[in-house]
Design a protein around this motif. Structure first.
Motif, PDB file in Angstrom:
ATOM      1  N   LEU A   1      10.940   5.279   1.272  1.00  0.00           N
ATOM      2  CA  LEU A   1       9.504   5.028   1.325  1.00  0.00           C
ATOM      3  C   LEU A   1       8.983   5.083   2.752  1.00  0.00           C
ATOM      4  O   LEU A   1       8.077   5.849   3.081  1.00  0.00           O
ATOM      5  CB  LEU A   1       9.198   3.641   0.723  1.00  0.00           C
ATOM      6  CG  LEU A   1       7.752   3.162   0.784  1.00  0.00           C
ATOM      7  CD1 LEU A   1       6.903   3.963  -0.198  1.00  0.00           C
ATOM      8  CD2 LEU A   1       7.663   1.670   0.475  1.00  0.00           C
ATOM      9  N   ALA A   2       9.556   4.233   3.605  1.00  0.00           N
ATOM     10  CA  ALA A   2       9.075   4.112   4.976  1.00  0.00           C
ATOM     11  C   ALA A   2      10.130   3.423   5.832  1.00  0.00           C
ATOM     12  O   ALA A   2      10.950   2.653   5.325  1.00  0.00           O
ATOM     13  CB  ALA A   2       7.773   3.315   5.027  1.00  0.00           C
ATOM     14  N   LEU A   3      10.096   3.714   7.118  1.00  0.00           N
ATOM     15  CA  LEU A   3      10.930   3.019   8.093  1.00  0.00           C
ATOM     16  C   LEU A   3      10.052   2.021   8.831  1.00  0.00           C
ATOM     17  O   LEU A   3       9.000   2.385   9.377  1.00  0.00           O
ATOM     18  CB  LEU A   3      11.569   4.008   9.063  1.00  0.00           C
ATOM     19  CG  LEU A   3      12.503   3.430  10.131  1.00  0.00           C
ATOM     20  CD1 LEU A   3      13.624   4.426  10.461  1.00  0.00           C
ATOM     21  CD2 LEU A   3      11.757   3.050  11.416  1.00  0.00           C
ATOM     22  N   PHE A   4      10.468   0.757   8.849  1.00  0.00           N
ATOM     23  CA  PHE A   4       9.770  -0.307   9.548  1.00  0.00           C
ATOM     24  C   PHE A   4      10.552  -0.676  10.803  1.00  0.00           C
ATOM     25  O   PHE A   4      11.770  -0.875  10.741  1.00  0.00           O
ATOM     26  CB  PHE A   4       9.626  -1.547   8.662  1.00  0.00           C
ATOM     27  CG  PHE A   4       8.638  -1.392   7.542  1.00  0.00           C
ATOM     28  CD1 PHE A   4       7.411  -2.045   7.578  1.00  0.00           C
ATOM     29  CD2 PHE A   4       8.930  -0.599   6.434  1.00  0.00           C
ATOM     30  CE1 PHE A   4       6.497  -1.926   6.545  1.00  0.00           C
ATOM     31  CE2 PHE A   4       8.022  -0.461   5.388  1.00  0.00           C
ATOM     32  CZ  PHE A   4       6.798  -1.122   5.447  1.00  0.00           C
ATOM     33  N   CYS A   5       9.876  -0.766  11.934  1.00  0.00           N
ATOM     34  CA  CYS A   5      10.536  -1.165  13.170  1.00  0.00           C
ATOM     35  C   CYS A   5       9.562  -1.922  14.060  1.00  0.00           C
ATOM     36  O   CYS A   5       8.342  -1.846  13.871  1.00  0.00           O
ATOM     37  CB  CYS A   5      11.112   0.039  13.921  1.00  0.00           C
ATOM     38  SG  CYS A   5       9.874   1.228  14.492  1.00  0.00           S
TER      39      CYS A   5
ATOM     40  N   GLN B   1      -9.832   1.138  -2.443  1.00  0.00           N
ATOM     41  CA  GLN B   1      -9.845   0.544  -3.782  1.00  0.00           C
ATOM     42  C   GLN B   1      -9.287  -0.873  -3.799  1.00  0.00           C
ATOM     43  O   GLN B   1      -9.746  -1.714  -4.567  1.00  0.00           O
ATOM     44  CB  GLN B   1      -9.029   1.418  -4.749  1.00  0.00           C
ATOM     45  CG  GLN B   1      -9.629   2.782  -5.006  1.00  0.00           C
ATOM     46  CD  GLN B   1      -8.737   3.635  -5.891  1.00  0.00           C
ATOM     47  OE1 GLN B   1      -7.581   3.299  -6.139  1.00  0.00           O
ATOM     48  NE2 GLN B   1      -9.272   4.744  -6.362  1.00  0.00           N
ATOM     49  N   ASP B   2      -8.302  -1.143  -2.941  1.00  0.00           N
ATOM     50  CA  ASP B   2      -7.522  -2.367  -3.074  1.00  0.00           C
ATOM     51  C   ASP B   2      -7.744  -3.391  -1.977  1.00  0.00           C
ATOM     52  O   ASP B   2      -7.567  -4.588  -2.198  1.00  0.00           O
ATOM     53  CB  ASP B   2      -6.032  -2.007  -3.119  1.00  0.00           C
ATOM     54  CG  ASP B   2      -5.163  -3.243  -3.230  1.00  0.00           C
ATOM     55  OD1 ASP B   2      -5.082  -3.807  -4.328  1.00  0.00           O
ATOM     56  OD2 ASP B   2      -4.577  -3.659  -2.204  1.00  0.00           O
TER      57      ASP B   2
ATOM     58  N   THR C   1       0.830  -1.204   0.000  1.00  0.00           N
ATOM     59  CA  THR C   1       0.000   0.000   0.000  1.00  0.00           C
ATOM     60  C   THR C   1       0.862   1.250   0.000  1.00  0.00           C
ATOM     61  O   THR C   1       0.563   2.235  -0.697  1.00  0.00           O
ATOM     62  CB  THR C   1      -0.936  -0.009   1.225  1.00  0.00           C
ATOM     63  OG1 THR C   1      -1.738  -1.194   1.203  1.00  0.00           O
ATOM     64  CG2 THR C   1      -1.840   1.207   1.224  1.00  0.00           C
ATOM     65  N   MET C   2       1.918   1.218   0.779  1.00  0.00           N
ATOM     66  CA  MET C   2       2.839   2.357   0.808  1.00  0.00           C
ATOM     67  C   MET C   2       3.436   2.618  -0.572  1.00  0.00           C
ATOM     68  O   MET C   2       3.541   3.772  -1.017  1.00  0.00           O
ATOM     69  CB  MET C   2       3.969   2.095   1.810  1.00  0.00           C
ATOM     70  CG  MET C   2       3.590   2.326   3.251  1.00  0.00           C
ATOM     71  SD  MET C   2       3.362   4.094   3.583  1.00  0.00           S
ATOM     72  CE  MET C   2       2.839   4.018   5.300  1.00  0.00           C
ATOM     73  N   MET C   3       3.830   1.548  -1.260  1.00  0.00           N
ATOM     74  CA  MET C   3       4.406   1.733  -2.590  1.00  0.00           C
ATOM     75  C   MET C   3       3.362   2.257  -3.570  1.00  0.00           C
ATOM     76  O   MET C   3       3.681   3.049  -4.466  1.00  0.00           O
ATOM     77  CB  MET C   3       5.015   0.429  -3.096  1.00  0.00           C
ATOM     78  CG  MET C   3       6.303   0.043  -2.392  1.00  0.00           C
ATOM     79  SD  MET C   3       7.239  -1.259  -3.239  1.00  0.00           S
ATOM     80  CE  MET C   3       6.128  -2.649  -3.035  1.00  0.00           C
ATOM     81  N   ALA C   4       2.121   1.831  -3.416  1.00  0.00           N
ATOM     82  CA  ALA C   4       1.063   2.339  -4.295  1.00  0.00           C
ATOM     83  C   ALA C   4       0.834   3.827  -4.066  1.00  0.00           C
ATOM     84  O   ALA C   4       0.544   4.571  -5.000  1.00  0.00           O
ATOM     85  CB  ALA C   4      -0.225   1.565  -4.051  1.00  0.00           C
ATOM     86  N   CYS C   5       0.971   4.257  -2.821  1.00  0.00           N
ATOM     87  CA  CYS C   5       0.761   5.669  -2.491  1.00  0.00           C
ATOM     88  C   CYS C   5       1.937   6.554  -2.905  1.00  0.00           C
ATOM     89  O   CYS C   5       1.747   7.644  -3.439  1.00  0.00           O
ATOM     90  CB  CYS C   5       0.564   5.822  -0.976  1.00  0.00           C
ATOM     91  SG  CYS C   5      -1.017   5.261  -0.363  1.00  0.00           S
ATOM     92  N   ARG C   6       3.150   6.043  -2.659  1.00  0.00           N
ATOM     93  CA  ARG C   6       4.312   6.929  -2.719  1.00  0.00           C
ATOM     94  C   ARG C   6       5.314   6.546  -3.788  1.00  0.00           C
ATOM     95  O   ARG C   6       6.355   7.197  -3.930  1.00  0.00           O
ATOM     96  CB  ARG C   6       4.999   6.951  -1.360  1.00  0.00           C
ATOM     97  CG  ARG C   6       4.034   7.182  -0.191  1.00  0.00           C
ATOM     98  CD  ARG C   6       4.771   7.597   1.064  1.00  0.00           C
ATOM     99  NE  ARG C   6       5.475   8.843   0.846  1.00  0.00           N
ATOM    100  CZ  ARG C   6       6.779   9.007   1.087  1.00  0.00           C
ATOM    101  NH1 ARG C   6       7.507   8.018   1.553  1.00  0.00           N
ATOM    102  NH2 ARG C   6       7.349  10.166   0.859  1.00  0.00           N
ATOM    103  N   GLY C   7       5.024   5.484  -4.527  1.00  0.00           N
ATOM    104  CA  GLY C   7       5.960   5.049  -5.554  1.00  0.00           C
ATOM    105  C   GLY C   7       6.970   4.060  -4.992  1.00  0.00           C
ATOM    106  O   GLY C   7       7.147   3.930  -3.782  1.00  0.00           O
TER     107      GLY C   7
ATOM    108  N   TYR D   1      -2.357   9.899   5.308  1.00  0.00           N
ATOM    109  CA  TYR D   1      -3.603   9.205   5.626  1.00  0.00           C
ATOM    110  C   TYR D   1      -4.582   9.205   4.457  1.00  0.00           C
ATOM    111  O   TYR D   1      -5.146   8.153   4.106  1.00  0.00           O
ATOM    112  CB  TYR D   1      -4.256   9.843   6.850  1.00  0.00           C
ATOM    113  CG  TYR D   1      -5.586   9.240   7.232  1.00  0.00           C
ATOM    114  CD1 TYR D   1      -5.661   8.015   7.880  1.00  0.00           C
ATOM    115  CD2 TYR D   1      -6.787   9.906   6.943  1.00  0.00           C
ATOM    116  CE1 TYR D   1      -6.886   7.448   8.234  1.00  0.00           C
ATOM    117  CE2 TYR D   1      -8.009   9.357   7.294  1.00  0.00           C
ATOM    118  CZ  TYR D   1      -8.051   8.132   7.944  1.00  0.00           C
ATOM    119  OH  TYR D   1      -9.260   7.583   8.294  1.00  0.00           O
ATOM    120  N   ALA D   2      -4.811  10.348   3.842  1.00  0.00           N
ATOM    121  CA  ALA D   2      -5.807  10.430   2.766  1.00  0.00           C
ATOM    122  C   ALA D   2      -5.430   9.516   1.606  1.00  0.00           C
ATOM    123  O   ALA D   2      -6.289   8.811   1.050  1.00  0.00           O
ATOM    124  CB  ALA D   2      -5.947  11.872   2.290  1.00  0.00           C
ATOM    125  N   GLU D   3      -4.135   9.502   1.243  1.00  0.00           N
ATOM    126  CA  GLU D   3      -3.693   8.646   0.148  1.00  0.00           C
ATOM    127  C   GLU D   3      -3.805   7.167   0.525  1.00  0.00           C
ATOM    128  O   GLU D   3      -4.252   6.342  -0.276  1.00  0.00           O
ATOM    129  CB  GLU D   3      -2.245   8.968  -0.213  1.00  0.00           C
ATOM    130  CG  GLU D   3      -2.019  10.356  -0.774  1.00  0.00           C
ATOM    131  CD  GLU D   3      -0.533  10.659  -0.886  1.00  0.00           C
ATOM    132  OE1 GLU D   3       0.035  10.369  -1.962  1.00  0.00           O
ATOM    133  OE2 GLU D   3       0.065  11.142   0.085  1.00  0.00           O
TER     134      GLU D   3
END
Length: 627
Positions: A361-365, A450-451, A305-311, A441-443
């Motif tokens: 993209l994002a930091l996962f912890c 949708q997904d 989902t993050m990749m869909a939002c932010r590339g 949040y909105a994205e």
């Protein structure tokens, strides 16, 4: 004094289910150090006895049998099948296979979708009960590539559950599932394949009284088929699956912090829609909670989902993580920047990279991490994320949302409900929670609408709801028991290190997010001064022994051997030692648990031991000691 239930747990042979006599158990008995090494080495004396295993690593026999039946009817002798809950998930598996095996032809990998016909009751499929979606989607491929397909199954967490397989296999045999000619679609691994609608807003229907349960000692004393039926019926195996929507709503409310009472489903759903969570995240509600088939599925799909939002940007894995989280970030998308120490120096390096123009993209912890129980500095991470425009995804499975509240500092909070939320070790589940105050949040919400597919099998949801009713009340007792065990271990001369958030150098970070009057969780790890002592301590420790954590009963394992056997020298670089023992503390009598620890320590103290060994020497010694 040990109860009959405890005695049954301690007498389990290699390969027996944990809990015993439970058809859909999440753990499996590996009661000695030698058995754990034998499992990892693929030794027949262990593998031949495996009646079950941890679901993402061991294909449950009901799933295996169903897959074989599908191949027999729709495939060929040289093919194998992996089963998924939707066509979209199967398409992602197909794409993964094609990415990994360039030689695959267009027709060598295909999808067979099975749809419920009029003979199946409403609600037997996905949450809307519609026959327009497959109830099971099978990916058929040449047997030579089974190992690669298994990688997708394990990392994504999106395979079907054993309960879905059991139900659908019966329907398949009875002619109540039908196929439609669906060609195998080419798909982009980072795009969204199915334009399926977002989560339905669960209807508030009245339902039968599902009274809260406690596992009885008599259950564990039963044998054979009758005992399995008894256990399953006790936990709701024969309940009408139309209850699933209500059960899912109750679960989402519980996760949102709005449903804390131990009440039956009927009473829970009579309550009016609750207000936002106490801990002041403005706008947050149960509508921001999404359910998945397991915890890894929630992580995998959050990353998508993050990749869909932010590339498709590179992600960050901060702190030593659970193995599959890192693999997801490395194998899907442009890759991962890995900070295995989870230190302030690592954040310094990240800050320098971002200042130099690198984008993430994002930091996962994890909060805290597994198995070293170190807590990340979320405030600094949040500051860097805001400054340099990357998201923060926190896995709070081990801390759990009764003990800690991290949502204000995260964009998404993920959790494995398979663990302490259910406690009973007989059902899988996962969740993803969006922070409505997040800049993304909105994205995120738009993509989810949708997904997002509700692939959580109805029966699994019913189990999860029933098991989790006493979630809140269980946590305090688990916290107390874990601290008592830590105190006993820390006082022992043969113990080298106890890993627990309360005693960690990162405790201040944990305390910043610890809820009032709450504790440090039920997971701890321990290392002893010699490998020989570790082996003897583990073998003599009077607990259930197998994979998983968060169970209502104490469960231990040589965690690094099980999770990282093929990369022990790599883990050692991050302070994760091969002979580390992980203990997930349960609800047993505190004095009894401490006594068990004392007896294991006493047994391990009788040996003079040997000092630190190389990884290979350590494994060799463990084998010698067991001969």
């Amino acid at each position: 004094m040990a109860t009959a239930t405890t005695a049954k747990m301690l007498s389990l042979e290699v390969g027996e289910s944990i809990p015993p006599n439970t058809a859909h158990a999440v753990s499996v008995s590996l009661p000695t150090w030698k058995a754990n090494v034998g499992y990892e080495e693929g030794e027949d004396w262990v593998l031949s006895k495996m009646k079950t295993g941890y679901p993402r690593f061991f294909i449950h026999k009901t799933i295996e049998a169903f897959a074989e039946a599908i191949v027999q009817r729709h495939g060929s002798p040289i093919e194998e099948a992996f089963l998924f809950p939707s066509h979209a998930v199967s398409a992602r598996c197909v794409q993964f296979l094609r990415d990994q095996v360039q030689s695959l032809t267009a027709h060598s990998v295909r999808i067979v979708d099975l749809y419920p016909n009029a003979g199946l009751p409403n609600g037997a499929g996905n949450s809307d009960g519609a026959s327009t979606k497959p109830i099971v989607s099978a990916v058929l491929f040449p047997q030579d590539h089974a190992k690669i397909a298994k990688t997708f199954w394990q990392h994504s967490g999106d395979g079907i559950s054993s309960r879905r397989a059991e139900y659908c296999h019966d329907a398949f045999n009875e002619g109540r599932l039908t196929t439609k000619g669906v060609a195998c679609e080419k798909s982009n691994a980072h795009s969204f394949i199915s334009p399926s609608k977002g989560p339905r807003r669960y209807q508030k229907k009245d339902s039968v009284d599902l009274s809260a349960h406690k596992t009885s000692e008599a259950t564990y004393g039963l044998e054979g088929k009758d005992s399995k039926q008894f256990v399953e019926e006790r936990f709701g195996r024969n309940l009408d699956v139309s209850l699933a929507a209500n059960a899912k709503l109750a679960i989402r409310r519980r996760i949102a912090g709005a449903l804390t009472a131990n009440v039956d489903l009927h009473e829970a759903l009579k309550m009016s829609k609750p207000p936002a969570r106490k801990a002041h995240v403005e706008g947050f509600s149960e509508d921001d909670v999404y359910l998945y088939p397991c915890g890894m599925s929630s992580i995998f799909n959050t990353h998508r989902t993050m990749m869909a939002c932010r590339g498709p940007r590179k992600s960050i894995s901060y702190g030593f993580p659970y193995i599959d989280t890192l693999k997801i970030l490395e194998k899907w998308g442009p890759g991962c920047l890995f900070y295995g120490h989870g230190s302030s120096a690592d954040l310094d390096d990240l800050e320098q990279r971002c200042e130099a123009g690198e984008k993430y993209l994002a930091l996962f912890c994890e909060f805290p991490g597994n198995p070293l129980l170190k807590t990340p500095d979320l405030r600094r991470i949040r500051s860097l994320a805001d400054r340099f425009d990357f998201a923060v995804v926190v896995d709070e499975t081990i801390g759990n949302f009764i003990n800690v509240h991290v949502l204000p500092y995260a964009d998404v909070v993920v959790s494995s409900l398979t663990k302490v939320f259910t406690g009973e070790c007989n059902v899988m589940g996962g969740s993803s929670v969006l922070n409505p105050q997040s800049r993304y949040y909105a994205e995120l919400k738009e993509v989810m609408e949708q997904d997002y597919e509700d692939n959580y099998w109805p029966e699994d949801a019913i189990y999860m709801e029933r098991n989790s009713r006493d979630f809140v009340s269980r946590i305090d007792r688990i916290n107390t028991n874990a601290e008592a065990i830590c105190d006993k271990l820390k006082a022992a001369s043969i113990v080298k290190e106890v890993y627990y958030p309360k005693y960690s150098a990162t405790r201040e970070f944990y305390d910043q997010y610890r809820n009032a009057d709450k504790g440090y969780g039920g997971l701890l790890s321990v290392t002893l001064r010699t490998t020989e002592q570790a082996v003897i301590f583990f073998d003599k420790l009077e607990t259930a022994k197998g994979p998983s954590l968060g169970t209502n009963f104490t469960l231990s394992s040589p965690y690094v051997i099980l999770a990282h056997y093929g990369e022990l020298e790599w883990t050692a670089r991050f302070g994760v030692e091969a002979d580390l023992i992980r203990i997930s503390v349960g609800l047993e009598d505190c004095a009894d648990l401490v006594s068990r620890i004392e007896r294991a320590l006493a047994a391990a103290s009788k040996t003079t031991g040997v000092e630190a060994l190389t990884t290979k020497e350590s494994l060799a010694l463990s084998q010698v000691l067991q001969c």
